[in-house]
Design a protein around this motif. Structure first.
Motif, mmCIF file in Angstrom:
data_model
loop_
_atom_site.group_PDB
_atom_site.id
_atom_site.type_symbol
_atom_site.label_atom_id
_atom_site.label_comp_id
_atom_site.label_asym_id
_atom_site.label_seq_id
_atom_site.Cartn_x
_atom_site.Cartn_y
_atom_site.Cartn_z
ATOM 1 N N ALA A 117 7.612 6.007 0.649
ATOM 2 C CA ALA A 117 6.688 5.137 1.401
ATOM 3 C C ALA A 117 7.453 3.944 1.986
ATOM 4 C CB ALA A 117 5.568 4.649 0.477
ATOM 5 N N THR B 41 -1.489 -3.783 4.101
ATOM 6 C CA THR B 41 -1.736 -2.398 4.504
ATOM 7 C C THR B 41 -0.543 -1.899 5.325
ATOM 8 O OG1 THR B 41 -2.743 -3.030 6.591
ATOM 9 C CG2 THR B 41 -4.214 -2.873 4.683
ATOM 10 N N HIS B 42 -0.505 -0.583 5.521
ATOM 11 C CA HIS B 42 0.569 -0.004 6.349
ATOM 12 C C HIS B 42 0.576 -0.635 7.726
ATOM 13 C CE1 HIS B 42 0.882 3.956 3.899
ATOM 14 N NE2 HIS B 42 1.161 2.878 3.214
ATOM 15 N N GLU B 43 -0.621 -0.790 8.268
ATOM 16 C CA GLU B 43 -0.721 -1.348 9.625
ATOM 17 C C GLU B 43 -0.144 -2.762 9.659
ATOM 18 O OE1 GLU B 43 -4.758 -1.374 10.899
ATOM 19 O OE2 GLU B 43 -4.199 -1.980 12.921
ATOM 20 N N ASP C 216 9.620 4.910 4.887
ATOM 21 C CA ASP C 216 8.772 5.246 6.027
ATOM 22 C C ASP C 216 8.326 3.979 6.776
ATOM 23 O OD1 ASP C 216 7.424 7.150 7.546
ATOM 24 O OD2 ASP C 216 5.534 6.662 6.521
ATOM 25 N N LEU C 217 8.079 2.924 6.021
ATOM 26 C CA LEU C 217 7.553 1.695 6.633
ATOM 27 C C LEU C 217 8.636 0.744 7.122
ATOM 28 C CD1 LEU C 217 4.754 0.892 4.034
ATOM 29 C CD2 LEU C 217 4.393 1.410 6.447
ATOM 30 N N ARG D 283 3.707 -2.607 9.331
ATOM 31 C CA ARG D 283 4.382 -2.204 10.580
ATOM 32 C C ARG D 283 4.340 -3.340 11.597
ATOM 33 N NH1 ARG D 283 5.496 3.140 9.834
ATOM 34 N NH2 ARG D 283 3.909 4.364 8.742
ATOM 35 N N GLU E 39 0.844 -1.198 0.000
ATOM 36 C CA GLU E 39 0.000 0.000 0.000
ATOM 37 C C GLU E 39 0.883 1.253 0.000
ATOM 38 O OE1 GLU E 39 -3.929 1.193 2.480
ATOM 39 O OE2 GLU E 39 -2.125 0.941 3.695
ATOM 40 N N VAL E 40 0.618 2.155 -0.964
ATOM 41 C CA VAL E 40 1.328 3.440 -1.006
ATOM 42 C C VAL E 40 0.248 4.519 -1.051
ATOM 43 C CG1 VAL E 40 2.938 4.898 -2.327
ATOM 44 C CG2 VAL E 40 3.265 2.411 -2.294
ATOM 45 N N ASP E 41 0.142 5.287 0.029
ATOM 46 C CA ASP E 41 -0.959 6.259 0.157
ATOM 47 C C ASP E 41 -1.077 7.204 -1.023
ATOM 48 O OD1 ASP E 41 -2.072 5.449 2.485
ATOM 49 O OD2 ASP E 41 -0.889 6.803 3.762
#
Ligand code: TNX
Length: 543
Positions: free
Chosen positions: A314, A239-241, A317-318, A244, A203-205
């Motif tokens: 992205a 997803t990002h969640e 960041d992750l 992480r 996922e890339v916002d």
């Protein structure tokens, strides 16, 4: 060369249950990967791990490892030892640090206590894995650890396993199990192949269509690019969640995740989402075939560079990893040769064919350099497949050698760090036997367990300085023909055992002895409920 000071194999010994004592079974430290030193005193009364044993972990980092260890013990014995921050007078297993290089460990076993001392928490964790694998499988019983010393220092700092979750999608929970499988084998780098022609799974916002469009395909070609298609849709992304969460899960197991954004080829799923990024403008589909697609990112289009920057932002960041994999493999130049924008870019950059590379190969180097520089500005380093040497490449980029060992050798001699993952020894999508029914990539020769085990990552003619550039070894599980996670386990287990020995052990090889140790690892796979290739445990030499 490391020595095995004294290796004594123990037959599983059942001690007759006295009225007050539970049944017990003796542990064997000759696990996979084999420690450098196993010295035991068979005359001394062994340490008895029982429900009353306390695991001592002084700080929160050690407590996290202690929790995991208690979980392993619980799976194998049915009881879960308590964790304390101070040692009682006896009957404890204490976690410590300060012994040796970061990933090394020394286990000191006395009658009344065990101390597991790592060079860092990671080393301690590997020592705990050895105590775990020393247990001869599942049973409601105590464990007798022979008195003595067990120690190991891994041969390579980078001990990798790669998993392709693009060609088929595997749930976040499956990815976690893959990470657990790695941890059991003392591996510390998870190379996560998360994008490819057949599916974009990150996922890339700022680029929502990458997953909205790029993560789905309605069906897939049957076999090796026949005219027939199945009717099984494949979709999914992380997803990002979830990312992480998986990154944290891996970190608890002392594993760094190195994500791979494969570029500028292997990008058809991204092109399906954003067709302007291609030379022809499309339309493109998320690929339903296998192999190498001619449609790649257009290197003459400025918006492609901006796109890559956004994706890398992205990614960084992750993923906290110092290394980010930027692909670079199998990028045909057919479109670039005909594309006016790419040709204009070649002229602007003054790129010309020469003896070593074509102008288009140099154009690929330009793209790779752009991304590597973007990462460098954020304090990160790039890894690329060995093709990136073709158009020239800065030695700060780590080379991953997959087309045999040549790329790695050339890279190390030129001053690059290199990771060895030659298809001929370490591609776990290849079949495991010559049986007619054996599943696996059928375009390649089977890769037998013994062949994996036989691999020597450092060429004999290397100087010490060149050898120091071979920072690690990795096995790759490409998933074109691996639709389920159980199947992925079948392809990797027990080949992970052979890989772990390459990554950890530098003493001379003994395949028969390895197979005996591996047989005991099987009981641990069983206890964890892992699927694996049963027949590989009886594997014989290639005919
Ligand atoms: C080559 S290894 C590839 C992958 C395939 C694999 C199948 C590499 C850098 N590229 O795209 O999945 O072969 O064995």
């Amino acid at each position: 060369m490391k020595q095995i000071a004294l290796a004594i194999g123990f037959a599983s010994l059942f001690v007759a249950a006295a009225c007050s004592q539970r049944e017990a079974v003796t542990a064997d430290y000759c696990v996979v990967p084999l420690p450098d030193q196993v010295a035991v005193d068979t005359a001394a009364t062994p340490f008895r791990l029982s429900p009353s044993t306390v695991i001592v972990a002084a700080d929160s980092a050690a407590q996290s490892d202690a929790q995991l260890f208690a979980g392993y013990i619980s799976t194998l014995t049915g009881f879960s030892p308590k964790i304390a921050d101070r040692a009682p007078s006896d009957d404890y297993i204490r976690l410590a640090t300060g012994c040796g290089t970061p990933d090394a460990y020394t286990i000191s076993v006395a009658t009344d206590s065990i101390v597991v001392c790592g060079g860092s928490n990671a080393g301690t964790f590997y020592g705990l894995q050895t105590l775990r694998k020393a247990i001869p499988g599942k049973g409601d019983r105590d464990i007798l650890y022979p008195v003595g010393t067990v120690s190991a220092t891994p041969r390579f700092a980078y001990r990798g396993a790669h998993f392709d979750t693009s060609r088929h999608f595997f749930s976040a929970d499956s990815v976690k199990i893959f990470i657990d499988m790695m941890a059991m084998h003392g591996m510390n780098r998870f190379h996560w192949h998360i994008t490819d022609d057949q599916g974009w799974r990150l996922e890339v916002d700022s680029l929502p269509l990458l997953t909205e469009v790029g993560s789905k395909r309605p069906n897939t070609v049957i076999g090796w690019n026949t005219a027939d298609y199945d009717s099984v849709p494949v979709s999914g992304y992380y997803t990002h969640e979830q990312i992480r969460d998986i990154v944290a899960y891996a970190a608890e197991r002392h594993i760094t995740i190195i994500p791979e954004i494969d570029l500028p080829g292997h990008m058809q799923a991204a092109l399906a989402a954003y067709p302007d990024l291609g030379c022809t403008g499309g339309p493109y589909e998320v690929w339903r075939r296998w192999g190498v697609s001619d449609d790649v990112l257009c290197a003459g289009n400025d918006s492609v560079y901006a796109f890559l920057d956004r994706v890398m932002d992205a990614v960084t960041d992750l993923f906290p990893s110092e290394y980010i994999h930027i692909g670079g493999d199998e990028c045909p130049k057919t479109r670039w040769e005909k594309c006016p924008k790419c040709q204009a870019k070649i002229r602007t950059l003054g790129l010309r064919d020469d003896r070593n590379s074509t102008a288009e190969q140099k154009l690929q180097s330009h793209v790779m350099k752009h991304v590597a520089d973007h990462l460098a500005a954020k304090g990160r380093k790039a890894i690329g497949w060995d093709e990136i040497l073709e158009g020239g490449c800065d030695t700060s980029t780590v080379i991953m050698s997959w087309r045999g060992v040549r790329g790695g050798i050339t890279a190390a001699k030129a001053g690059h760090d290199a990771i060895m993952t030659p298809a001929t020894y370490l591609y776990f999508d290849y079949k495991q036997s010559y049986d007619e029914s054996e599943p696996g990539a059928y375009y390649a020769k089977p890769l037998l367990l013994e062949t994996v085990y036989s691999y020597e990552p450092i060429p004999e003619e290397f100087s010490d300085a060149e050898a120091a550039h071979i920072i690690g070894v990795q096995g790759n599980t490409w998933c074109e023909y691996i639709p389920t996670f159980r199947h992925a386990q079948y392809m990797t287990l027990p080949r992970f055992g052979a890989l772990a020995e390459l990554q950890w052990v530098s003493s001379p090889k003994d395949y028969a002895a390895f197979m005996q140790r591996l047989a005991r690892l099987r009981a641990i796979y069983d206890a964890e409920g892992y699927n694996y290739n049963v027949k590989a445990f009886e594997a014989s030499k290639e005919e």
